[in-house]
Design a protein around this motif. Structure first.
Motif, PDB file in Angstrom:
ATOM      1  N   UNK A   1       7.336  -4.475  -4.722  1.00  0.00           N
ATOM      2  CA  UNK A   1       7.838  -5.825  -5.034  1.00  0.00           C
ATOM      3  C   UNK A   1       8.196  -6.579  -3.758  1.00  0.00           C
ATOM      4  N   UNK A   2       8.954  -5.916  -2.859  1.00  0.00           N
ATOM      5  CA  UNK A   2       9.348  -6.570  -1.609  1.00  0.00           C
ATOM      6  C   UNK A   2       8.128  -6.891  -0.755  1.00  0.00           C
ATOM      7  N   UNK A   3       7.181  -5.948  -0.706  1.00  0.00           N
ATOM      8  CA  UNK A   3       5.974  -6.177   0.080  1.00  0.00           C
ATOM      9  C   UNK A   3       5.155  -7.332  -0.453  1.00  0.00           C
ATOM     10  N   UNK A   4       5.122  -7.491  -1.772  1.00  0.00           N
ATOM     11  CA  UNK A   4       4.368  -8.599  -2.364  1.00  0.00           C
ATOM     12  C   UNK A   4       4.970  -9.936  -1.947  1.00  0.00           C
ATOM     13  N   UNK A   5       6.299 -10.042  -1.949  1.00  0.00           N
ATOM     14  CA  UNK A   5       6.950 -11.280  -1.501  1.00  0.00           C
ATOM     15  C   UNK A   5       6.674 -11.542  -0.031  1.00  0.00           C
TER      16      UNK A   5
ATOM     17  N   UNK B   1       0.841  -1.203   0.000  1.00  0.00           N
ATOM     18  CA  UNK B   1       0.000   0.000   0.000  1.00  0.00           C
ATOM     19  C   UNK B   1       0.876   1.252   0.000  1.00  0.00           C
ATOM     20  N   UNK B   2       1.896   1.274   0.862  1.00  0.00           N
ATOM     21  CA  UNK B   2       2.785   2.429   0.930  1.00  0.00           C
ATOM     22  C   UNK B   2       3.559   2.634  -0.356  1.00  0.00           C
ATOM     23  N   UNK B   3       4.045   1.545  -0.942  1.00  0.00           N
ATOM     24  CA  UNK B   3       4.804   1.654  -2.186  1.00  0.00           C
ATOM     25  C   UNK B   3       3.965   2.179  -3.334  1.00  0.00           C
TER      26      UNK B   3
END
Length: 311
Positions: free
Chosen positions: A274-278, A214-216
């Motif tokens: 991308x990092x949050x999705x992982x 959300x933040x990204x």
């Protein structure tokens, strides 16, 4: 199990974390603009680094040459001398002498620009008719001496030359001057608040990965809107200026740092997505596994003792 890990607390933590993240990315655009713009204008070295390359800009050179030539023509130069004057002016604005003098003029003008934006008009920069203009008197005087040394007819008889170039037109001035003080006050604290809100929101949220996504996404959207706003503002500044080439070049020089930081933050937002999705995927797998274990675990039966029958 502590209160942090309590299932009933997790939705509350996630809601609070999401609110903090949303507030963080909503404030990101004004934070970047305040930090970069105020730093570019109030720091003299940063200002000079931004405007010095303008001396090599053909558009700027042409604007300055046009203003100086017009000012010289207004002094009643003979028609026969004007071709030599134009040639001398064109030669001067492309010479190292002009670049050196351009830096000197802007070094003197920078503190006056800051004072003007704070409501105090003085020196070689001022608001005239709601427009910011730069006085090129020193440039014209140096050019006069150069023409004398080159043997331009009647150059030694030219009186003081009043040459000015418009940097920013009145719509931009009206928007910048009233809010500059607030931008100065917020230029340091606001970026810190944004970082605290974003990082704090991710930490507090029970779903760290989703909060990062959300933040990204929010950062990417806000930075793209900031870039669009800068582009539209540039179009407005140049369209309303009597010297659009100079106004556009000057605007680009002072907004370049904002644009650079905006793209950097946009890239950071993309990495966070991308990092949050992982992380969110890993958290989802752990949650699914935990639910499966709880569902497979045998239920405990109530202890009835070894005494048979009822009392």
């Amino acid at each position: 199990m502590g209160w942090v890990g309590c299932p009933r607390v997790r939705p509350v933590r996630t809601a609070i974390g999401t609110i903090l993240v949303v507030l963080g990315f909503l404030l990101a655009a004004p934070a970047v603009a305040a930090f970069a713009l105020v730093g570019e204008v109030t720091d003299q070295q940063a200002y000079l680094d931004a405007v010095t390359p303008l001396a090599d800009d053909p558009g700027v050179q042409q604007s300055v040459a046009s203003q100086v030539t017009s000012a010289l023509s207004d002094k009643g130069l003979p028609e026969s001398a004007q071709p030599l004057v134009r040639k001398s002016v064109d030669s001067f604005v492309t010479s190292p002498d002009f670049k050196e003098l351009w830096v000197s003029v802007n070094k003197e003008a920078q503190p006056q620009l800051v004072s003007m934006l704070r409501g105090e008009d003085s020196g070689s920069l001022s608001v005239q008719g709601d427009s910011i203009v730069l006085d090129l008197g020193d440039v014209a005087e140096r050019l006069k001496q150069r023409m004398i040394s080159e043997g331009v007819p009647l150059a030694d008889q030219i009186p003081a030359i009043d040459a000015k170039v418009q940097l920013i037109s009145r719509p931009a001035v009206r928007q910048i001057v009233p809010v500059f003080h607030q931008l100065e006050n917020l230029s340091v604290i606001l970026p810190i608040v944004v970082v605290i809100l974003l990082v704090g929101g991710v930490i507090i949220s029970a779903r760290h990965g989703r909060a990062m996504v959300v933040g990204g996404i929010g950062l990417v959207v806000m930075m793209l809107l900031l870039v669009l706003a800068l582009f539209l503002a540039r179009s407005d500044v140049t369209a309303r200026s009597s010297q659009p080439e100079l106004a556009g070049s000057f605007y680009d020089a002072l907004s370049n740092q904002v644009m650079t930081i905006a793209w950097i933050v946009c890239a950071v937002g993309g990495v966070a997505v991308v990092a949050g999705a992982f992380i969110a995927s890993a958290e989802s797998r752990r949650l699914t596994a935990a639910r499966s274990r709880r569902a497979a675990a045998p239920r405990q039966r109530p202890f009835r003792g070894d005494y048979g029958g009822d009392y």
